[in-house]
Design a protein around this motif. Sequence first.
Motif, PDB file in Angstrom:
ATOM      1  N   GLU A 170       7.229  -5.386   7.861  1.00  6.94           N
ATOM      2  CA  GLU A 170       7.183  -6.077   9.148  1.00  6.94           C
ATOM      3  C   GLU A 170       6.177  -7.222   9.140  1.00  6.94           C
ATOM      4  O   GLU A 170       6.381  -8.243   9.786  1.00  6.94           O
ATOM      5  N   LYS A 171       5.073  -7.026   8.404  1.00 10.47           N
ATOM      6  CA  LYS A 171       4.023  -8.045   8.391  1.00 10.47           C
ATOM      7  C   LYS A 171       4.349  -9.217   7.466  1.00 10.47           C
ATOM      8  O   LYS A 171       3.723 -10.269   7.551  1.00 10.47           O
ATOM      9  N   LEU A 172       5.296  -9.013   6.561  1.00  7.47           N
ATOM     10  CA  LEU A 172       5.696 -10.108   5.674  1.00  7.47           C
ATOM     11  C   LEU A 172       6.501 -11.145   6.453  1.00  7.47           C
ATOM     12  O   LEU A 172       7.237 -10.812   7.380  1.00  7.47           O
ATOM     13  N   GLU A 173       6.356 -12.400   6.071  1.00  8.09           N
ATOM     14  CA  GLU A 173       7.090 -13.465   6.759  1.00  8.09           C
ATOM     15  C   GLU A 173       8.593 -13.270   6.639  1.00  8.09           C
ATOM     16  O   GLU A 173       9.347 -13.503   7.584  1.00  8.09           O
ATOM     17  N   SER A 174       9.038 -12.853   5.452  1.00  9.01           N
ATOM     18  CA  SER A 174      10.452 -12.617   5.205  1.00  9.01           C
ATOM     19  C   SER A 174      10.586 -11.800   3.925  1.00  9.01           C
ATOM     20  O   SER A 174       9.642 -11.730   3.130  1.00  9.01           O
ATOM     21  N   PRO A 175      11.748 -11.158   3.703  1.00 10.57           N
ATOM     22  CA  PRO A 175      11.945 -10.428   2.446  1.00 10.57           C
ATOM     23  C   PRO A 175      11.764 -11.304   1.215  1.00 10.57           C
ATOM     24  O   PRO A 175      11.309 -10.841   0.167  1.00 10.57           O
ATOM     25  N   ALA A 192       3.648  -0.315  -4.153  1.00  4.98           N
ATOM     26  CA  ALA A 192       3.669  -1.726  -4.567  1.00  4.98           C
ATOM     27  C   ALA A 192       3.747  -2.685  -3.386  1.00  4.98           C
ATOM     28  O   ALA A 192       3.016  -3.681  -3.332  1.00  4.98           O
ATOM     29  N   VAL A 193       4.628  -2.386  -2.432  1.00  4.63           N
ATOM     30  CA  VAL A 193       4.843  -3.325  -1.314  1.00  4.63           C
ATOM     31  C   VAL A 193       3.602  -3.474  -0.444  1.00  4.63           C
ATOM     32  O   VAL A 193       3.187  -4.612  -0.152  1.00  4.63           O
ATOM     33  N   PRO A 194       2.945  -2.387  -0.008  1.00  6.14           N
ATOM     34  CA  PRO A 194       1.704  -2.559   0.754  1.00  6.14           C
ATOM     35  C   PRO A 194       0.615  -3.291  -0.029  1.00  6.14           C
ATOM     36  O   PRO A 194      -0.173  -4.043   0.551  1.00  6.14           O
ATOM     37  N   SER A 195       0.573  -3.083  -1.344  1.00  7.27           N
ATOM     38  CA  SER A 195      -0.431  -3.770  -2.163  1.00  7.27           C
ATOM     39  C   SER A 195      -0.188  -5.278  -2.178  1.00  7.27           C
ATOM     40  O   SER A 195      -1.130  -6.071  -2.093  1.00  7.27           O
ATOM     41  N   ILE A 196       1.070  -5.668  -2.294  1.00 10.37           N
ATOM     42  CA  ILE A 196       1.394  -7.103  -2.280  1.00 10.37           C
ATOM     43  C   ILE A 196       1.071  -7.702  -0.915  1.00 10.37           C
ATOM     44  O   ILE A 196       0.538  -8.803  -0.805  1.00 10.37           O
ATOM     45  N   GLN A 197       1.347  -6.951   0.140  1.00  8.50           N
ATOM     46  CA  GLN A 197       1.105  -7.461   1.492  1.00  8.50           C
ATOM     47  C   GLN A 197      -0.392  -7.611   1.782  1.00  8.50           C
ATOM     48  O   GLN A 197      -0.828  -8.556   2.425  1.00  8.50           O
ATOM     49  N   THR A 198      -1.208  -6.672   1.265  1.00  7.47           N
ATOM     50  CA  THR A 198      -2.639  -6.695   1.560  1.00  7.47           C
ATOM     51  C   THR A 198      -3.483  -7.322   0.447  1.00  7.47           C
ATOM     52  O   THR A 198      -4.613  -7.725   0.694  1.00  7.47           O
ATOM     53  N   GLY A 199      -2.921  -7.347  -0.767  1.00 11.75           N
ATOM     54  CA  GLY A 199      -3.692  -7.839  -1.912  1.00 11.75           C
ATOM     55  C   GLY A 199      -4.668  -6.815  -2.462  1.00 11.75           C
ATOM     56  O   GLY A 199      -5.526  -7.141  -3.276  1.00 11.75           O
ATOM     57  N   GLU A 200      -4.526  -5.570  -2.039  1.00 11.21           N
ATOM     58  CA  GLU A 200      -5.439  -4.503  -2.456  1.00 11.21           C
ATOM     59  C   GLU A 200      -4.740  -3.513  -3.381  1.00 11.21           C
ATOM     60  O   GLU A 200      -3.553  -3.232  -3.214  1.00 11.21           O
ATOM     61  N   VAL A 201      -5.512  -2.958  -4.333  1.00 13.22           N
ATOM     62  CA  VAL A 201      -5.009  -1.890  -5.200  1.00 13.22           C
ATOM     63  C   VAL A 201      -5.423  -0.528  -4.662  1.00 13.22           C
ATOM     64  O   VAL A 201      -4.657   0.433  -4.718  1.00 13.22           O
ATOM     65  N   ASP A 202      -6.631  -0.449  -4.145  1.00 13.14           N
ATOM     66  CA  ASP A 202      -7.172   0.804  -3.623  1.00 13.14           C
ATOM     67  C   ASP A 202      -6.381   1.242  -2.402  1.00 13.14           C
ATOM     68  O   ASP A 202      -6.335   0.551  -1.383  1.00 13.14           O
ATOM     69  N   ILE A 203      -5.765   2.432  -2.473  1.00 11.68           N
ATOM     70  CA  ILE A 203      -4.894   2.910  -1.416  1.00 11.68           C
ATOM     71  C   ILE A 203      -5.644   3.090  -0.097  1.00 11.68           C
ATOM     72  O   ILE A 203      -5.091   2.854   0.990  1.00 11.68           O
ATOM     73  N   ILE A 204      -6.916   3.477  -0.154  1.00  7.99           N
ATOM     74  CA  ILE A 204      -7.697   3.660   1.070  1.00  7.99           C
ATOM     75  C   ILE A 204      -7.960   2.320   1.747  1.00  7.99           C
ATOM     76  O   ILE A 204      -7.879   2.187   2.974  1.00  7.99           O
ATOM     77  N   LYS A 205      -8.260   1.286   0.957  1.00  9.02           N
ATOM     78  CA  LYS A 205      -8.459  -0.036   1.533  1.00  9.02           C
ATOM     79  C   LYS A 205      -7.162  -0.578   2.136  1.00  9.02           C
ATOM     80  O   LYS A 205      -7.177  -1.277   3.150  1.00  9.02           O
ATOM     81  N   ILE A 206      -6.045  -0.253   1.478  1.00  9.52           N
ATOM     82  CA  ILE A 206      -4.741  -0.663   2.031  1.00  9.52           C
ATOM     83  C   ILE A 206      -4.541  -0.014   3.394  1.00  9.52           C
ATOM     84  O   ILE A 206      -4.141  -0.669   4.367  1.00  9.52           O
ATOM     85  N   MET A 207      -4.825   1.280   3.490  1.00 12.58           N
ATOM     86  CA  MET A 207      -4.645   1.986   4.751  1.00 12.58           C
ATOM     87  C   MET A 207      -5.596   1.475   5.823  1.00 12.58           C
ATOM     88  O   MET A 207      -5.300   1.546   7.019  1.00 12.58           O
ATOM     89  N   GLY A 208      -6.750   0.961   5.389  1.00 14.47           N
ATOM     90  CA  GLY A 208      -7.686   0.381   6.341  1.00 14.47           C
ATOM     91  C   GLY A 208      -7.098  -0.811   7.073  1.00 14.47           C
ATOM     92  O   GLY A 208      -7.444  -1.085   8.233  1.00 14.47           O
TER      93      GLY A 208
END
Length: 422
Positions: free
Chosen positions: A181-186, A251-267
């Motif tokens: 949803e946060k990505l501009e487009s697929p 992979a998708v949340p990491s690309i959206q946030t630029g983070e590898v650490d899963i906890i930082k992604i969830m933040g």
Amino acid sequence: MSNQADQYATTKVQPKDFVSGWVVALIIASTGLSVSTLFLGSEIALGLGFKDALIAFGISTLVLTIMCMATTLIGNRSRLSTYMILHFSFGEHGAKIVNFIFGVTLVGWFAVALELLGIAIFDTTESTFSFTISKELIIIATSLFITITTVYGIRSIEKVANISIPVLTAFLGYVFYLSLEKLESPSALFNYVPEESSMTLFKATSILVGAAVLFPVLMADFSRFVKTDKQSLASVLGLTIGTPLAYILSAVPSIQTGEVDIIKIMGEYNLVIPAFLLLFISTWSTNATNLYSASLTFTTINKKWTFKNVVIVSSIFGTLLALLGFATYLFEFLEFLGILAPAISSIYFIHFFWIKRQQYNLEDIVKWEPAALISWVLSSLISMLTYFEVFQITGAYFLDSFLLGAVIYLAFKWKAIFRPTD
């Protein structure tokens, strides 16, 4: 899967304990939901870009699926554990050498998961509660907690994990949806490429094969409980679907946030606490299982070693590796597994189907099987040379290992293979 105390470690599984292939598929799929697996999916997506990461996920899964389909039939038809199957193909003492390699590998995974879990706890306390605890202290305390669980309470935590893992899957699916949803487009997702990266498609594929390469070797431990051949093949879908799904969900949340650490992604989504609790339980269960399996493996080497003492020693060694930052060498560790493990699968596949012709009798076990051991060592050494690009065979060293193990072993055993049937 069985109430039998020794889990049929040295005997054939009895029909009363047979289960559906779909049950086994779910068990296999659940193993992919740990901090270390999600870390791999994130690292490779950020290192390659999403399109190439999908290719790496697909190729590695295809290779592993084909290998698992071959070995799952051996477990289903012999009804024996991997431990016993290795006795037939490598000999009683040769199996101990192979088991030692497996034990060290599982301790390595224990160290990686322990370190990554320690980092997750550190990040959670820092970001949510605004205080810090020494990472070293966290690793030691977590290791002690997991060790006690392994010795006394692994069955209860597995029951908790059976509930938490489906919830975690749904939770990661929800985060995946929020990321889209946060990505501009697929197209923004598919067009993502890193600005700088030393990762290549081949290296990523090799790492992913190494991450799950023990599955083909150990598949018999699962498939021996499955009712039929057809269902045992269906159980492989746990890896074919579950593993790439876990990679994509991270992979998708990491690309959206630029983070590898899963906890930082969830933040980024204000979901740190529920994410941490679910990841903690699933990784706690996975790592207790790693330590449990490693310790069982080591106890087969020397019957005088007690399980409890081996758990403690294995835990200490794994904890030291975690304190030394073993996760830094995760990719190299996985590539090393891609050299050693595939040949074992091809050797015991040939031994079961073509030499023993699907008939394993316990009285046929010998002390040594030199042909299998020499084939494994030679194929590993040659594959190591192709890994370092001294020369090339197939262009993929993990395939070199699998094929060389088969070819060299066939060369040793061709007379046995082509002997007249009785």
